[in-house]
Design a protein around this motif. Structure first.
Motif, PDB file in Angstrom:
ATOM      1  N   GLY A  40      13.778  47.821  22.483  1.00  0.00           N
ATOM      2  CA  GLY A  40      12.924  46.958  23.506  1.00  0.00           C
ATOM      3  C   GLY A  40      13.745  46.351  24.601  1.00  0.00           C
ATOM      4  N   GLN A  41      14.922  47.212  24.643  1.00  0.00           N
ATOM      5  CA  GLN A  41      15.335  46.802  26.069  1.00  0.00           C
ATOM      6  C   GLN A  41      15.254  47.336  27.296  1.00  0.00           C
ATOM      7  OE1 GLN A  41      17.712  44.020  25.736  1.00  0.00           O
ATOM      8  NE2 GLN A  41      16.695  43.566  23.771  1.00  0.00           N
ATOM      9  N   GLN A  42      14.330  48.467  27.389  1.00  0.00           N
ATOM     10  CA  GLN A  42      14.040  49.314  28.313  1.00  0.00           C
ATOM     11  C   GLN A  42      13.499  48.245  29.561  1.00  0.00           C
ATOM     12  OE1 GLN A  42      12.954  49.666  25.348  1.00  0.00           O
ATOM     13  NE2 GLN A  42      12.989  51.898  24.830  1.00  0.00           N
ATOM     14  N   ALA A  43      13.834  48.685  30.680  1.00  0.00           N
ATOM     15  CA  ALA A  43      13.067  48.216  31.966  1.00  0.00           C
ATOM     16  C   ALA A  43      11.690  48.115  31.469  1.00  0.00           C
ATOM     17  CB  ALA A  43      13.293  48.699  33.293  1.00  0.00           C
ATOM     18  N   MET A  44      10.766  47.275  32.388  1.00  0.00           N
ATOM     19  CA  MET A  44       9.109  47.254  32.358  1.00  0.00           C
ATOM     20  C   MET A  44       8.836  48.476  33.036  1.00  0.00           C
ATOM     21  SD  MET A  44       6.716  45.219  31.628  1.00  0.00           S
ATOM     22  CE  MET A  44       7.209  43.429  31.522  1.00  0.00           C
ATOM     23  N   ARG A  45       7.944  49.081  32.379  1.00  0.00           N
ATOM     24  CA  ARG A  45       7.395  50.268  32.722  1.00  0.00           C
ATOM     25  C   ARG A  45       6.580  50.173  34.143  1.00  0.00           C
ATOM     26  NH1 ARG A  45       9.720  51.151  28.325  1.00  0.00           N
ATOM     27  NH2 ARG A  45       9.187  52.966  27.231  1.00  0.00           N
ATOM     28  N   THR A  46       6.422  51.097  34.788  1.00  0.00           N
ATOM     29  CA  THR A  46       5.767  51.264  36.088  1.00  0.00           C
ATOM     30  C   THR A  46       4.775  52.540  36.037  1.00  0.00           C
ATOM     31  OG1 THR A  46       7.740  50.475  37.233  1.00  0.00           O
ATOM     32  CG2 THR A  46       5.827  51.444  38.644  1.00  0.00           C
ATOM     33  N   PRO A  47       3.552  52.053  36.146  1.00  0.00           N
ATOM     34  CA  PRO A  47       2.851  50.842  36.136  1.00  0.00           C
ATOM     35  C   PRO A  47       3.106  50.012  34.715  1.00  0.00           C
ATOM     36  CG  PRO A  47       1.284  52.447  35.705  1.00  0.00           C
ATOM     37  CD  PRO A  47       2.283  53.084  35.826  1.00  0.00           C
ATOM     38  N   PRO A  48       3.010  48.838  34.572  1.00  0.00           N
ATOM     39  CA  PRO A  48       3.258  47.862  33.294  1.00  0.00           C
ATOM     40  C   PRO A  48       2.201  47.648  32.344  1.00  0.00           C
ATOM     41  CG  PRO A  48       2.733  46.438  35.205  1.00  0.00           C
ATOM     42  CD  PRO A  48       2.750  47.912  35.890  1.00  0.00           C
ATOM     43  N   TRP A  49       1.855  48.964  32.174  1.00  0.00           N
ATOM     44  CA  TRP A  49       0.665  48.828  30.922  1.00  0.00           C
ATOM     45  C   TRP A  49       0.773  50.074  30.008  1.00  0.00           C
ATOM     46  CZ3 TRP A  49      -2.205  49.331  35.940  1.00  0.00           C
ATOM     47  CH2 TRP A  49      -2.492  50.564  36.490  1.00  0.00           C
ATOM     48  N   GLY A  50       0.328  49.960  28.890  1.00  0.00           N
ATOM     49  CA  GLY A  50       0.367  51.235  28.110  1.00  0.00           C
ATOM     50  C   GLY A  50      -0.622  51.306  27.074  1.00  0.00           C
ATOM     51  N   ILE A  51      -1.170  52.273  26.488  1.00  0.00           N
ATOM     52  CA  ILE A  51      -2.364  52.381  25.538  1.00  0.00           C
ATOM     53  C   ILE A  51      -1.421  52.539  24.264  1.00  0.00           C
ATOM     54  CG2 ILE A  51      -3.851  53.949  24.642  1.00  0.00           C
ATOM     55  CD1 ILE A  51      -4.819  54.755  27.545  1.00  0.00           C
ATOM     56  N   LEU A  52      -1.959  51.760  22.962  1.00  0.00           N
ATOM     57  CA  LEU A  52      -1.262  51.811  21.783  1.00  0.00           C
ATOM     58  C   LEU A  52      -2.147  52.229  20.689  1.00  0.00           C
ATOM     59  CD1 LEU A  52       0.978  50.586  20.119  1.00  0.00           C
ATOM     60  CD2 LEU A  52      -0.208  48.470  20.254  1.00  0.00           C
ATOM     61  N   MET A  53      -1.704  53.108  19.758  1.00  0.00           N
ATOM     62  CA  MET A  53      -2.365  53.288  18.484  1.00  0.00           C
ATOM     63  C   MET A  53      -1.318  53.092  17.243  1.00  0.00           C
ATOM     64  SD  MET A  53      -4.357  56.938  19.629  1.00  0.00           S
ATOM     65  CE  MET A  53      -2.835  57.722  19.948  1.00  0.00           C
ATOM     66  N   ALA A  54      -1.886  53.073  16.296  1.00  0.00           N
ATOM     67  CA  ALA A  54      -1.053  52.930  15.050  1.00  0.00           C
ATOM     68  C   ALA A  54      -1.749  53.659  13.967  1.00  0.00           C
ATOM     69  CB  ALA A  54      -0.874  51.685  14.601  1.00  0.00           C
ATOM     70  N   SER A  55      -0.686  54.052  12.886  1.00  0.00           N
ATOM     71  CA  SER A  55      -1.436  55.016  11.816  1.00  0.00           C
ATOM     72  C   SER A  55      -0.514  54.895  10.632  1.00  0.00           C
ATOM     73  CB  SER A  55      -1.608  56.475  12.174  1.00  0.00           C
ATOM     74  OG  SER A  55      -1.844  57.325  11.456  1.00  0.00           O
ATOM     75  N   ASP A  56      -1.183  55.222   9.398  1.00  0.00           N
ATOM     76  CA  ASP A  56      -0.592  55.457   8.392  1.00  0.00           C
ATOM     77  C   ASP A  56      -0.647  56.947   8.186  1.00  0.00           C
ATOM     78  OD1 ASP A  56      -3.143  55.798   7.441  1.00  0.00           O
ATOM     79  OD2 ASP A  56      -3.050  53.978   5.985  1.00  0.00           O
ATOM     80  N   ALA A  57      -0.156  57.360   7.089  1.00  0.00           N
ATOM     81  CA  ALA A  57      -0.195  58.911   6.688  1.00  0.00           C
ATOM     82  C   ALA A  57      -1.584  59.540   6.904  1.00  0.00           C
ATOM     83  CB  ALA A  57       0.371  59.227   5.377  1.00  0.00           C
ATOM     84  N   HIS A  58      -2.645  58.770   6.647  1.00  0.00           N
ATOM     85  CA  HIS A  58      -3.873  59.245   6.451  1.00  0.00           C
ATOM     86  C   HIS A  58      -4.538  59.914   7.903  1.00  0.00           C
ATOM     87  CE1 HIS A  58      -3.890  56.504   2.851  1.00  0.00           C
ATOM     88  NE2 HIS A  58      -4.220  57.842   2.404  1.00  0.00           N
ATOM     89  N   MET A  59      -4.035  58.949   8.965  1.00  0.00           N
ATOM     90  CA  MET A  59      -4.968  59.276  10.351  1.00  0.00           C
ATOM     91  C   MET A  59      -3.980  59.867  11.307  1.00  0.00           C
ATOM     92  SD  MET A  59      -7.677  57.459   9.636  1.00  0.00           S
ATOM     93  CE  MET A  59      -8.056  56.753  11.265  1.00  0.00           C
ATOM     94  N   ILE A  60      -2.953  60.470  11.115  1.00  0.00           N
ATOM     95  CA  ILE A  60      -2.280  61.051  12.246  1.00  0.00           C
ATOM     96  C   ILE A  60      -2.733  61.908  13.056  1.00  0.00           C
ATOM     97  CG2 ILE A  60      -0.107  62.315  12.669  1.00  0.00           C
ATOM     98  CD1 ILE A  60       1.240  60.986  10.382  1.00  0.00           C
ATOM     99  N   ASP A  61      -3.551  62.804  12.701  1.00  0.00           N
ATOM    100  CA  ASP A  61      -4.433  64.076  13.122  1.00  0.00           C
ATOM    101  C   ASP A  61      -5.540  63.448  13.813  1.00  0.00           C
ATOM    102  OD1 ASP A  61      -2.867  66.197  12.004  1.00  0.00           O
ATOM    103  OD2 ASP A  61      -4.112  66.451  10.522  1.00  0.00           O
ATOM    104  N   ARG A  62      -6.154  62.231  13.445  1.00  0.00           N
ATOM    105  CA  ARG A  62      -7.220  61.657  14.221  1.00  0.00           C
ATOM    106  C   ARG A  62      -6.479  61.161  15.562  1.00  0.00           C
ATOM    107  NH1 ARG A  62     -11.411  58.544  10.580  1.00  0.00           N
ATOM    108  NH2 ARG A  62     -12.231  58.238  12.609  1.00  0.00           N
ATOM    109  N   CYS A  63      -5.305  60.371  15.352  1.00  0.00           N
ATOM    110  CA  CYS A  63      -4.689  60.087  16.517  1.00  0.00           C
ATOM    111  C   CYS A  63      -4.291  60.885  17.636  1.00  0.00           C
ATOM    112  CB  CYS A  63      -3.185  59.260  16.033  1.00  0.00           C
ATOM    113  SG  CYS A  63      -3.546  57.750  14.867  1.00  0.00           S
TER     114      CYS A  63
END
Length: 435
Positions: A104-127
């Protein structure tokens, strides 16, 4: 660039062509922007796409070895690289800022936004499939992050496919720990709330058990204060989402999400559904005494004909606070009401909705200033919204046919899609009533 083409099909011819062109027309290379020149020359010389495409991630983050140059990676494939050098160069600015691990110590991204997803073992291919549509259909060239419940759940083939799509993969444990150095919230990662005994009390809700751990992982992954150190804005999308149009960056550039969490509500998304109260996100038959206590504490809020769905959320990372305190508060709600909760939306609405911090607002639907592309931002289904003027969307979670759209959304009846909350001990059919 010449060594990258050497030994490839037609590589020698391409190298000679590049050398001849540079010698004749570009004597002063130091004054030129090499990526732009390369992209222009690729069009001018009409090079075969395969010879031109560098590995999307390797060309930015690491030196690709000669024997692993754009390997075949199965179903997701390497055709994503067809976005070409311009996209690879454009992503370089954000990828180059991605140093280190999940501290978490990295500099703020440029541009400062990101797309986030999360998964357990069932959904990795769908992600991975969702990530492919984000890149190819959404023309999105910035950070996409997938948080895995256990990084060990992903096979080498799955991780390789995600790497080709330039998706950063992080473990849930590591991001929660990184945001809370004192470790006060780390134990929450493995303490999944106790669910309803759906088999005994609510057979229609049994499907929730299959994804129960995944709903909890999603809550932790989206609400950890880890993201505050990286991004100013986050767009959460469920794995299984399909991006159909561009530019996906409009979610960040055309919508003001400062100080707010924006999401669509079922009341807006499903006008043909007549029961969209917050109470439908709980199952009273699972524990009637607990539901009475919930009703006494939250009163009329449970009867409010509006709540947000968590399939897509756009929010200001400043709302997440420090040391996972916000995540901890939401998890406490999840654990407290777990035996009657339907899934993550219940706890998230109690916290962010009018009964909590009251920072949720409706995600805008219409792209008012759109110059091209789809009419609207997001809706759960790709239904025709005749009132708002939506016939196409940047992304949808579910796709229905034109006939199904007409019958379900524009017919002379409305449907109660939430009978499992009201009739948990019955297996009755979905009720309908005439408008």
């Amino acid at each position: 660039l010449f060594p990258r083409f050497a030994g490839r099909p037609l590589g020698g011819i391409h190298a000679i062509a590049f050398a001849a062109y540079f010698a004749a027309f570009c004597p002063d290379l130091e004054a030129m922007h090499l990526p732009a020149v390369t992209a222009a020359l690729s069009v001018l010389l009409a090079l075969p796409a395969r010879a031109l495409r560098p590995c999307p991630r390797a060309s930015v983050d690491e030196a690709a070895s000669e024997d692993s140059w754009c390997p075949s990676l199965g179903r997701v494939g390497t055709e994503f690289a067809g976005l070409g050098l311009l996209q690879t160069a454009a992503r370089g600015s954000s990828a180059s800022a991605r140093g280190g691990d999940a501290t978490g110590q990295q500099a703020m991204r440029t541009p400062p936004w990101g797309i986030l997803m999360a998964s357990d073992a069932h959904m990795i291919d769908r992600c991975a499939e969702t990530a492919r549509t984000i890149r190819e259909n959404g023309a999105y060239m910035h950070d996409v992050v997938l948080v895995l419940d256990n990084k060990g759940d992903a096979s080498e083939e799955q991780l390789a496919a995600l790497k080709v799509l330039d998706v950063e993969v992080l473990g849930l444990d590591e991001i929660v720990r990184a945001a809370d150095p004192k470790g006060r919230t780390v134990e929450l990662v493995r303490s999944t709330p106790v669910p309803c005994d759906f088999e005994a009390h609510c057979p229609l809700g049994l499907r929730r058990l299959w994804g129960w751990r995944g709903y909890y992982v999603k809550t932790l992954a989206t609400m950890t204060s880890f993201w505050r150190r990286r991004y100013e804005r986050l767009l959460w999308v469920d794995c299984g989402m399909t991006v159909s149009g561009a530019p996906l960056t409009d979610f960040f550039t055309a919508i003001d999400s400062k100080g707010r969490l924006l999401a669509r509500s079922d009341a807006h998304s499903f006008p043909a559904v007549f029961n969209t109260t917050l109470a439908t996100q709980f199952h009273p038959p699972c524990d009637s005494a607990m539901f009475e206590k919930l009703s006494a504490e939250y009163g009329q809020d449970l009867g409010r004909m509006d709540y947000f769905t968590s399939t897509t959320m756009l929010y200001d990372s400043a709302l997440l606070g420090d040391n996972n305190e916000v995540m901890k508060d939401i998890v406490e709600l999840y654990h407290r009401w777990g035996p009657i909760i339907d899934q993550d939306q219940a706890a998230l609405n109690l916290y962010w909705g009018p009964s909590g911090r009251n920072l949720w607002e409706q995600l805008p639907l219409k792209r008012l200033e759109a110059q091209s592309g789809p009419d609207c931002f997001y809706e759960y289904e790709n239904r025709t919204n005749r009132v708002a003027g939506c016939t196409s969307y940047l992304m949808n979670k579910n796709f229905i046919s034109a006939l199904q759209d007409e019958v379900e959304n524009h017919g002379p009846w409305v449907t109660d899609a939430y009978v499992n909350a009201e009739m948990c001990q019955e297996s009755g059919a979905v009720r309908m009533r005439v408008r």
